[in-house]
Structure formats: structure tokens, C-alpha cells
Scaffold this motif. Structure first.
Motif, PDB file in Angstrom:
ATOM      1  N   TYR A   1      10.644   0.837   9.689  1.00 34.55           N
ATOM      2  CA  TYR A   1       9.838  -0.313   9.293  1.00 34.55           C
ATOM      3  C   TYR A   1      10.547  -1.633   9.592  1.00 34.55           C
ATOM      4  CZ  TYR A   1       6.838  -3.242   6.325  1.00 34.55           C
ATOM      5  OH  TYR A   1       5.977  -4.205   5.846  1.00 34.55           O
TER       6      TYR A   1
ATOM      7  N   ALA B   1       5.188   2.546  11.565  1.00 38.72           N
ATOM      8  CA  ALA B   1       4.336   1.361  11.495  1.00 38.72           C
ATOM      9  C   ALA B   1       3.146   1.394  12.444  1.00 38.72           C
ATOM     10  CB  ALA B   1       5.174   0.110  11.787  1.00 38.72           C
ATOM     11  N   GLY B   2       3.067   2.396  13.306  1.00 39.87           N
ATOM     12  CA  GLY B   2       1.957   2.458  14.251  1.00 39.87           C
ATOM     13  C   GLY B   2       0.631   2.736  13.570  1.00 39.87           C
ATOM     14  N   ASP B   3      -0.404   2.044  14.005  1.00 38.05           N
ATOM     15  CA  ASP B   3      -1.741   2.242  13.435  1.00 38.05           C
ATOM     16  C   ASP B   3      -2.310   3.595  13.843  1.00 38.05           C
ATOM     17  OD1 ASP B   3      -1.566  -0.239  12.352  1.00 38.05           O
ATOM     18  OD2 ASP B   3      -2.743  -1.233  13.907  1.00 38.05           O
ATOM     19  N   THR B   4      -2.989   4.216  12.891  1.00 36.59           N
ATOM     20  CA  THR B   4      -3.665   5.489  13.175  1.00 36.59           C
ATOM     21  C   THR B   4      -5.138   5.328  12.840  1.00 36.59           C
ATOM     22  OG1 THR B   4      -3.013   6.247  10.948  1.00 36.59           O
ATOM     23  CG2 THR B   4      -1.591   6.883  12.782  1.00 36.59           C
TER      24      THR B   4
ATOM     25  N   THR C   1      -0.616  -3.232   3.509  1.00 35.78           N
ATOM     26  CA  THR C   1       0.784  -3.656   3.452  1.00 35.78           C
ATOM     27  C   THR C   1       1.405  -3.312   2.110  1.00 35.78           C
ATOM     28  OG1 THR C   1       0.344  -5.486   4.973  1.00 35.78           O
ATOM     29  CG2 THR C   1       2.337  -5.635   3.625  1.00 35.78           C
TER      30      THR C   1
ATOM     31  N   THR D   1       2.066   0.334   1.986  1.00 37.36           N
ATOM     32  CA  THR D   1       3.183   0.664   2.886  1.00 37.36           C
ATOM     33  C   THR D   1       4.517   0.408   2.199  1.00 37.36           C
ATOM     34  OG1 THR D   1       1.856   0.156   4.854  1.00 37.36           O
ATOM     35  CG2 THR D   1       4.252   0.167   5.102  1.00 37.36           C
TER      36      THR D   1
ATOM     37  N   ARG E   1       9.660   3.801  15.139  1.00 35.98           N
ATOM     38  CA  ARG E   1       8.857   2.627  14.800  1.00 35.98           C
ATOM     39  C   ARG E   1       7.370   2.936  14.905  1.00 35.98           C
ATOM     40  NH1 ARG E   1      12.828  -0.176  18.041  1.00 35.98           N
ATOM     41  NH2 ARG E   1      11.329  -0.375  19.755  1.00 35.98           N
ATOM     42  N   THR E   2       7.004   3.710  15.917  1.00 31.00           N
ATOM     43  CA  THR E   2       5.593   4.079  16.089  1.00 31.00           C
ATOM     44  C   THR E   2       5.126   4.998  14.968  1.00 31.00           C
ATOM     45  OG1 THR E   2       5.782   3.886  18.493  1.00 31.00           O
ATOM     46  CG2 THR E   2       3.923   5.150  17.636  1.00 31.00           C
TER      47      THR E   2
ATOM     48  N   PRO F   1      -1.043   2.671   8.714  1.00 31.95           N
ATOM     49  CA  PRO F   1       0.226   3.062   9.340  1.00 31.95           C
ATOM     50  C   PRO F   1       0.544   4.534   9.115  1.00 31.95           C
ATOM     51  CG  PRO F   1       0.456   1.033   8.084  1.00 31.95           C
ATOM     52  CD  PRO F   1      -0.886   1.593   7.735  1.00 31.95           C
TER      53      PRO F   1
END
Length: 320
Positions: A231, A155-158, A38, A41, A151-152, A163
Motif C-alpha cells: 500500500y 491497491a489494484g482495482d477489481t 479508502t 482499506t 502493489r497491484t 482494492p
């Protein structure tokens, strides 16, 4: 070792680690992996917006772009209006938003280069122009929201729960470091910042280099605005306000001298992380808030910037 110890990147990195250690002692949860992700980010938004700021400062001539915060807000507002929470026309909305930001960069460059307006005055004036346009465009009430795809992407997890915005920041960082250190444009940028007259006599189109720096500054501010939109998902008229001063602070703390021709983006990355860790530490220690608002934190930010500028102030005398 003596040169390494005096390297601004090393100093800033050491201070950032020290502040992070203090924050972890004050609040053990600060050292958790999720909290670290976070933190990075949040730092990435400042880092991306500070890319263009770094280029403008390196280009010299007292170059600075105070309009990056307003430009980032403009990008987010334009994109959110055309996205309106759907993926329809996503690419068009992004291109339109970045195009609007490039217009701001062109106006800044023309004012500085053609009309000889001091960069500080020109970009400060552009804040009022862009802010006024935003109010006319939105009627004071921004509408729309981020597309699900944005948004993906942000903030989407990879991989490992990281993110997408962090991978994007990493890619942009590698690109900008290469651009500055390994490309003809970067060499010319440093040459113009170090001595514009000498660069001109050596065959460098100094006007084109500085023009490009201002346009790129607004472009990267626009990219940062899009990331902020992805975000936060929604937009407001002061979305990028805090990045005006912080983008300058991140670059200077990382070793980019305001006289131009000295510095690099790696230091700016460290500076962005340092400022984010500092802000998090102040919040953990409950400095600010309540009736005082953000005033105490802003005071500390200002003191940090003044201290760094004082330390780097000798470079102008040494250059002369």
C-alpha cells in the motif's frame, strides 16, 4: 433481544455506524463511495494484523502479543529488500519475510511455554529484539520497495473499484471465523482459553495449541506487514508501531475477553472498523496535529480501551 442488545459485536457495530454518521455530517464527502473504500482499506491492515492477536487472547493464560507491530515492520523490511521494486523473486521474498516472522512467533511461544515468561513481558521484550535486528539489518536506513505485483494485489482495482486487499481481508475473515467456530483447532483453542486444566484432562495438547496461536499471530502480523508495504510502496522502521496497541483494542472492543476463551474474529473486524472510523473522525475534527502531534488521538484511544476493559472486567469474577 436482551442478549442481542448486550452482544459486544452489536454494540461495537452500532457505535461504528454512529461515528460514521457523525463524520458524514461533519464532512459530507466522508459518505462518498471512494472515501468509504479508502476507510475500509485502512481498516483492513489493522484487521489482518489483529487476526493473530485474537487467537492469542482467546487461548488465555493472560495471552497477548505486543510484538505484532515490530513483526509487521520486519516482514515489510525483509520483503522490500529482496523485492527491490521488481517482480523477480517475488514469491521467495514473501516466503522469506513470513518465515522470519514465524521465527519471532516460535521464540515468543518457547519463552512463554518453556521458560514460563509472562506473555506481556515476553512479547514486550521481543519488540526490542526485533527492533534491534531491524537496525542491524538496515543500518537504520531501510532500502528497497514493493514489487509491482504486490502493489497491484493490494491497491489494484477489481470489482466495483474495490482494492484487492479488501477481497483478501474478506477471504481471511471467512477462513478465520470458520477456523474458530467449525474446526477442531478452534474448539481446542476456546477450551484451552476457558480452562487449561480441564482441556488438558480432556486430552487436548494445550502446549501445542498455545504454541500454534503465537506462531499464527506472528504469521498474520507478517501478512499485514506485506500488505502495508504494497500500500505504501516503501518501508520505514516504524511502519507497524501503531498496530501494537490498536490490535489489542480491536480484539477487545469486538468482545474478545482478555481472560481467554471468549470472543471471536467477527467482533475484531468490527473493532478494527470502529477504531479506523474513530481515527478518521478525529482527523476531520482536526483533533491532534500541529505542536501536539498525535498525542490527543492517542489519549482518546487509551480512554476507549480503558472503558472497554472496565466493562469486560466483570467477566473474570463471573468466571471464577
Amino acid at each position: 433481544m436482551h442478549r442481542l442488545v448486550r452482544d459486544p459485536v452489536v454494540i461495537s457495530g452500532s457505535v461504528a455506524v454512529l461515528l460514521w454518521g457523525v463524520a458524514a455530517l461533519v464532512s459530507p464527502s466522508f459518505a462518498d463511495w471512494n472515501q468509504l473504500v479508502t476507510l475500509m482499506t485502512v481498516a483492513s491492515f489493522l484487521g489482518v494484523i489483529s487476526i493473530g492477536q485474537t487467537l492469542v487472547i482467546i487461548a488465555g493464560g493472560e495471552g497477548i502479543d505486543l510484538s505484532v507491530g515490530a513483526t509487521a515492520t520486519l516482514s515489510a523490511i525483509v520483503a522490500s529488500r529482496f523485492m527491490d521494486g521488481t517482480n523477480d523473486g517475488f514469491l521467495g521474498a514473501v516466503l522469506l519475510a513470513l518465515g522470519a516472522c514465524c521465527v519471532v512467533g516460535v521464540v515468543n511461544a518457547v519463552g512463554v511455554l518453556a521458560f514460563r515468561v509472562p506473555p506481556l513481558v515476553m512479547t514486550l521484550g521481543m519488540i526490542a529484539v526485533v527492533t534491534g535486528f531491524i537496525r542491524l539489518y538496515t543500518g537504520g536506513r531501510p532500502e528497497g520497495s514493493a514489487a509491482p505485483l504486490l502493489r497491484t494485489l493490494v491497491a489494484g482495482d477489481t470489482v466495483a473499484g474495490i482494492p484487492g486487499v479488501l477481497w483478501l481481508w474478506l477471504g481471511l475473515s471467512v477462513l478465520v471465523v470458520w477456523l474458530l467456530r467449525r474446526s477442531p483447532f478452534g474448539w481446542r483453542l476456546y477450551a484451552v482459553g476457558a480452562n487449561r486444566t480441564t482441556a488438558y484432562l480432556s486430552g487436548v495438547n494445550t502446549a501445542a495449541v498455545k504454541f500454534s496461536a503465537y506462531v499464527l499471530s506472528s504469521l498474520f502480523a507478517g501478512v499485514g506487514g506485506l500488505l502495508l508495504l504494497g500500500y505504501s510502496q516503501n518501508v520505514y522502521t516504524s511502519l507497524g508501531t501503531d498496530y501494537m496497541l490498536n490490535s489489542v483494542a480491536a480484539a477487545v472492543i469486538g468482545g474478545t475477553a482478555l481472560i481467554g476463551g471468549v470472543g471471536g474474529y467477527l467482533g475484531t473486524v468490527i473493532g478494527a472498523i470502529l477504531l479506523t472510523v474513530l481515527d478518521s473522525l478525529l482527523r476531520i475534527m482536526q483533533i491532534g496535529g500541529g505542536e501536539w502531534g498525535d498525542a490527543p488521538r492517542q489519549i482518546i484511544y487509551g480512554l476507549v480501551l480503558v472503558t472497554v476493559l472496565t466493562a469486560y472486567g466483570r467477566q473474570k469474577r463471573l468466571r471464577q
